[in-house]
Design a protein around this motif. Structure first.
Motif, PDB file in Angstrom:
ATOM      1  N   GLY A 160      18.861  -9.328   8.971  1.00  0.00           N
ATOM      2  CA  GLY A 160      18.138 -10.606   8.990  1.00  0.00           C
ATOM      3  C   GLY A 160      16.414 -10.112   8.674  1.00  0.00           C
ATOM      4  O   GLY A 160      15.771 -11.095   8.089  1.00  0.00           O
ATOM      5  N   THR A 161      16.199  -8.944   9.192  1.00  0.00           N
ATOM      6  CA  THR A 161      14.750  -8.813   8.684  1.00  0.00           C
ATOM      7  C   THR A 161      14.210  -7.983   7.540  1.00  0.00           C
ATOM      8  O   THR A 161      13.304  -7.993   7.344  1.00  0.00           O
ATOM      9  CB  THR A 161      14.325  -7.638  10.015  1.00  0.00           C
ATOM     10  N   ALA A 162      15.324  -7.886   6.584  1.00  0.00           N
ATOM     11  CA  ALA A 162      15.297  -7.200   5.509  1.00  0.00           C
ATOM     12  C   ALA A 162      14.406  -7.967   4.637  1.00  0.00           C
ATOM     13  O   ALA A 162      13.436  -7.318   3.882  1.00  0.00           O
ATOM     14  CB  ALA A 162      16.667  -6.857   4.823  1.00  0.00           C
ATOM     15  N   PRO A 163      14.555  -9.383   4.436  1.00  0.00           N
ATOM     16  CA  PRO A 163      13.818  -9.726   3.439  1.00  0.00           C
ATOM     17  C   PRO A 163      12.507  -9.740   3.826  1.00  0.00           C
ATOM     18  O   PRO A 163      11.511  -9.583   2.884  1.00  0.00           O
ATOM     19  CB  PRO A 163      14.159 -11.583   3.802  1.00  0.00           C
ATOM     20  N   ALA A 164      12.008  -9.849   4.889  1.00  0.00           N
ATOM     21  CA  ALA A 164      10.372  -9.613   5.409  1.00  0.00           C
ATOM     22  C   ALA A 164       9.811  -8.303   4.705  1.00  0.00           C
ATOM     23  O   ALA A 164       8.876  -8.171   4.373  1.00  0.00           O
ATOM     24  CB  ALA A 164      10.050  -9.712   6.800  1.00  0.00           C
ATOM     25  N   PHE A 165      10.734  -7.218   5.010  1.00  0.00           N
ATOM     26  CA  PHE A 165      10.127  -5.788   4.664  1.00  0.00           C
ATOM     27  C   PHE A 165      10.168  -5.592   3.161  1.00  0.00           C
ATOM     28  O   PHE A 165       9.217  -5.066   2.603  1.00  0.00           O
ATOM     29  CB  PHE A 165      11.296  -4.813   5.409  1.00  0.00           C
ATOM     30  N   ALA A 166      11.455  -6.490   2.633  1.00  0.00           N
ATOM     31  CA  ALA A 166      11.328  -6.413   1.141  1.00  0.00           C
ATOM     32  C   ALA A 166       9.759  -7.002   0.545  1.00  0.00           C
ATOM     33  O   ALA A 166       9.371  -6.483  -0.398  1.00  0.00           O
ATOM     34  CB  ALA A 166      12.377  -7.089   0.655  1.00  0.00           C
ATOM     35  N   LEU A 167       9.596  -7.990   1.056  1.00  0.00           N
ATOM     36  CA  LEU A 167       8.510  -8.853   0.563  1.00  0.00           C
ATOM     37  C   LEU A 167       7.381  -7.889   0.798  1.00  0.00           C
ATOM     38  O   LEU A 167       6.344  -8.031   0.084  1.00  0.00           O
ATOM     39  CB  LEU A 167       8.432  -9.991   1.389  1.00  0.00           C
ATOM     40  N   LEU A 168       7.006  -7.491   2.069  1.00  0.00           N
ATOM     41  CA  LEU A 168       6.037  -6.571   2.386  1.00  0.00           C
ATOM     42  C   LEU A 168       5.677  -5.412   1.487  1.00  0.00           C
ATOM     43  O   LEU A 168       4.845  -5.130   1.144  1.00  0.00           O
ATOM     44  CB  LEU A 168       6.232  -6.340   3.947  1.00  0.00           C
ATOM     45  N   GLY A 169       6.973  -4.692   1.118  1.00  0.00           N
ATOM     46  CA  GLY A 169       7.031  -3.641   0.304  1.00  0.00           C
ATOM     47  C   GLY A 169       6.625  -4.024  -1.197  1.00  0.00           C
ATOM     48  O   GLY A 169       5.802  -3.309  -1.696  1.00  0.00           O
ATOM     49  N   TYR A 170       6.993  -5.257  -1.629  1.00  0.00           N
ATOM     50  CA  TYR A 170       6.501  -5.813  -2.908  1.00  0.00           C
ATOM     51  C   TYR A 170       5.096  -5.894  -3.177  1.00  0.00           C
ATOM     52  O   TYR A 170       4.674  -5.513  -3.868  1.00  0.00           O
ATOM     53  CB  TYR A 170       7.403  -7.226  -3.181  1.00  0.00           C
ATOM     54  N   VAL A 171       4.587  -6.495  -1.968  1.00  0.00           N
ATOM     55  CA  VAL A 171       3.075  -6.799  -1.743  1.00  0.00           C
ATOM     56  C   VAL A 171       2.309  -5.612  -1.768  1.00  0.00           C
ATOM     57  O   VAL A 171       1.250  -5.243  -2.526  1.00  0.00           O
ATOM     58  CB  VAL A 171       2.920  -7.825  -0.606  1.00  0.00           C
ATOM     59  N   LEU A 172       2.782  -4.575  -0.935  1.00  0.00           N
ATOM     60  CA  LEU A 172       2.108  -3.131  -1.012  1.00  0.00           C
ATOM     61  C   LEU A 172       2.252  -2.455  -2.468  1.00  0.00           C
ATOM     62  O   LEU A 172       1.003  -1.928  -2.923  1.00  0.00           O
ATOM     63  CB  LEU A 172       2.588  -2.466   0.035  1.00  0.00           C
ATOM     64  N   ARG A 173       3.337  -2.634  -3.128  1.00  0.00           N
ATOM     65  CA  ARG A 173       3.177  -2.054  -4.170  1.00  0.00           C
ATOM     66  C   ARG A 173       2.301  -2.581  -5.255  1.00  0.00           C
ATOM     67  O   ARG A 173       1.575  -2.013  -6.140  1.00  0.00           O
ATOM     68  CB  ARG A 173       4.579  -1.970  -4.958  1.00  0.00           C
ATOM     69  N   ARG A 174       2.358  -4.046  -5.241  1.00  0.00           N
ATOM     70  CA  ARG A 174       1.448  -4.636  -6.053  1.00  0.00           C
ATOM     71  C   ARG A 174      -0.079  -4.290  -5.665  1.00  0.00           C
ATOM     72  O   ARG A 174      -1.052  -3.969  -6.812  1.00  0.00           O
ATOM     73  CB  ARG A 174       1.711  -6.051  -6.024  1.00  0.00           C
ATOM     74  N   LEU A 175      -0.591  -4.256  -4.535  1.00  0.00           N
ATOM     75  CA  LEU A 175      -1.748  -3.869  -4.003  1.00  0.00           C
ATOM     76  C   LEU A 175      -2.302  -2.556  -4.334  1.00  0.00           C
ATOM     77  O   LEU A 175      -3.274  -2.260  -4.708  1.00  0.00           O
ATOM     78  CB  LEU A 175      -1.972  -4.278  -2.592  1.00  0.00           C
ATOM     79  N   SER A 176      -1.401  -1.741  -4.476  1.00  0.00           N
ATOM     80  CA  SER A 176      -1.781  -0.196  -4.565  1.00  0.00           C
ATOM     81  C   SER A 176      -2.098  -0.036  -5.783  1.00  0.00           C
ATOM     82  O   SER A 176      -2.795   1.089  -6.170  1.00  0.00           O
ATOM     83  CB  SER A 176      -0.337   0.612  -4.255  1.00  0.00           C
ATOM     84  N   ARG A 177      -1.761  -0.912  -6.862  1.00  0.00           N
ATOM     85  CA  ARG A 177      -2.194  -0.746  -8.290  1.00  0.00           C
ATOM     86  C   ARG A 177      -3.240  -1.589  -8.834  1.00  0.00           C
ATOM     87  O   ARG A 177      -3.648  -1.770 -10.021  1.00  0.00           O
ATOM     88  CB  ARG A 177      -1.023  -1.142  -9.266  1.00  0.00           C
ATOM     89  N   THR A 178      -3.973  -2.112  -7.671  1.00  0.00           N
ATOM     90  CA  THR A 178      -5.162  -2.973  -8.001  1.00  0.00           C
ATOM     91  C   THR A 178      -6.325  -2.443  -7.270  1.00  0.00           C
ATOM     92  O   THR A 178      -6.315  -1.713  -6.501  1.00  0.00           O
ATOM     93  CB  THR A 178      -4.756  -4.421  -7.664  1.00  0.00           C
ATOM     94  N   ARG A 179      -7.656  -3.046  -7.406  1.00  0.00           N
ATOM     95  CA  ARG A 179      -8.589  -2.921  -6.756  1.00  0.00           C
ATOM     96  C   ARG A 179      -8.622  -3.261  -5.267  1.00  0.00           C
ATOM     97  O   ARG A 179      -9.557  -2.775  -4.252  1.00  0.00           O
ATOM     98  CB  ARG A 179      -9.849  -3.536  -7.599  1.00  0.00           C
ATOM     99  N   LEU A 180      -7.719  -4.253  -4.943  1.00  0.00           N
ATOM    100  CA  LEU A 180      -7.363  -4.413  -3.374  1.00  0.00           C
ATOM    101  C   LEU A 180      -6.795  -3.419  -2.752  1.00  0.00           C
ATOM    102  O   LEU A 180      -6.659  -3.489  -1.617  1.00  0.00           O
ATOM    103  CB  LEU A 180      -6.709  -5.860  -3.406  1.00  0.00           C
ATOM    104  N   ALA A 181      -6.595  -2.314  -3.315  1.00  0.00           N
ATOM    105  CA  ALA A 181      -5.812  -1.069  -2.462  1.00  0.00           C
ATOM    106  C   ALA A 181      -6.803  -0.972  -1.163  1.00  0.00           C
ATOM    107  O   ALA A 181      -6.034  -0.583  -0.182  1.00  0.00           O
ATOM    108  CB  ALA A 181      -5.538  -0.137  -3.117  1.00  0.00           C
ATOM    109  N   ARG A 182      -7.993  -0.560  -1.490  1.00  0.00           N
ATOM    110  CA  ARG A 182      -8.834  -0.308  -0.401  1.00  0.00           C
ATOM    111  C   ARG A 182      -8.942  -1.242   0.453  1.00  0.00           C
ATOM    112  O   ARG A 182      -9.035  -1.025   1.683  1.00  0.00           O
ATOM    113  CB  ARG A 182     -10.450  -0.076  -0.863  1.00  0.00           C
TER     114      ARG A 182
END
Length: 316
Positions: A160-182
């Motif tokens: 039940g909680t997997a979608p939230a973690f998958a979405l959070l992981g996606y957001v973190l992956r995208r942010l880690s490649r941008t200037r928003l990482a900091r």
């Protein structure tokens, strides 16, 4: 033989609890561990999040089976959970600082890249940092009296909680490649500090210990008054009523007479962190009525199972 209908019901109930009530609280308390899978060079690998979720599913299923088999003897006491919350907060801060220091990466390969061994281990570690709804599911696993049913309830919760973690992981992956990482790192540091504070509150290391001896749940809810000095019943036991909401306990401060036993009636308005109360070194799933022996003058403190929300009973 365990009824498969009962197993499926517990799995479905766990999934519903995870999707409806556990998404926000668990993502907030445990999502910071996903920071360990993100850096400026390898944050794009979606398989790492899948391995993280696989490790989480495995650890929760094993924990549910053990709880169903052995009961509450294998569950962590509040002080141990408090220490783990502090450790999780420190870990989140370390991961966040590492992300902020790396920034953008020009090379595609790094010797210390997140591995598929690290990902499931971090996912499995989330069982050691339970959110409020997790505690309720653990109590369901204990009451099931069956390893299969206990594992089904906990596994359903993870699904039940997997979608939230998958979405959070996606957001973190995208942010880690941008200037928003900091910026993401700063937010994660704040979340880590919040987690440390919750652990300290749960452990009673600031503000005094959480309650004294309690008699545990006694029957179903009983009547009572909120605010002022509650009357004693015919048996000489006074009652107070407290509502558990998503925003905390209401009223946050109640008054009772010292030297007289009191039934604290906890009623549940919303499912969430406050659905489990820690008082007198014990976790109690709500709704429930807790019998307190005669108390001296002073204040008795209780907290939710995650250490986020606090309430006081003033005895005078």
């Amino acid at each position: 033989m365990q009824s498969w209908l009962n197993v499926l019901t517990l799995f479905a109930g766990g999934a519903a609890a995870g999707l409806v009530a556990g998404t926000a609280t668990c993502a907030a308390a445990q999502g910071g561990l996903l920071m360990g899978l993100v850096d400026g060079c390898h944050g794009r690998d979606p398989a790492l999040v899948a391995w993280f979720l696989a490790g989480r599913l495995t650890s929760y299923s094993v924990a549910g089976a053990l709880l169903g088999l052995l009961g509450s003897a294998v569950s962590l006491p509040p002080r141990a959970r408090a220490a783990l919350l502090v450790a999780a907060g420190v870990t989140m801060i370390v991961f966040a600082v590492r992300l902020m220091r790396r920034g953008r990466c020009a090379t595609p390969v790094s010797a210390d890249a997140p591995s598929r061994y690290q990902a499931p281990l971090l996912g499995a570690a989330t069982v050691l940092v339970p959110c409020g709804v997790t505690l309720g599911m653990e109590m369901i696993a204990v009451s099931s009296g069956s390893p299969v049913a206990g594992a089904a309830a906990m596994a359903g919760f993870v699904v039940g909680t997997a979608p939230a973690f998958a979405l959070l992981g996606y957001v973190l992956r995208r942010l880690s490649r941008t200037r928003l990482a900091r910026l993401a790192g700063v937010v994660a540091v704040a979340a880590g500090l919040w987690t440390i504070g919750a652990g300290i509150n749960l452990g009673g290391w600031i503000g005094g210990p959480v309650g004294g001896p309690v008699g545990g749940p006694v029957g179903g809810p009983v009547g009572g008054t909120v605010g002022g000095t509650p009357p004693a019943t015919g048996s000489g036991v006074q009652t107070v009523t407290i509502w558990a909401t998503r925003e905390g306990y209401r009223p946050a401060i109640v008054t009772a007479r010292a030297g007289v036993p009191v039934d604290v009636v906890f009623k549940l308005a919303d499912r969430g962190c406050t659905g489990t109360v820690t008082i007198g070194g014990r976790d109690i799933a709500l709704p429930a009525t807790v019998r307190l022996p005669p108390q001296p003058r002073g204040s008795l403190r209780y907290v939710c199972g995650m250490g986020m929300y606090t309430g006081l009973i003033n005895f005078s």
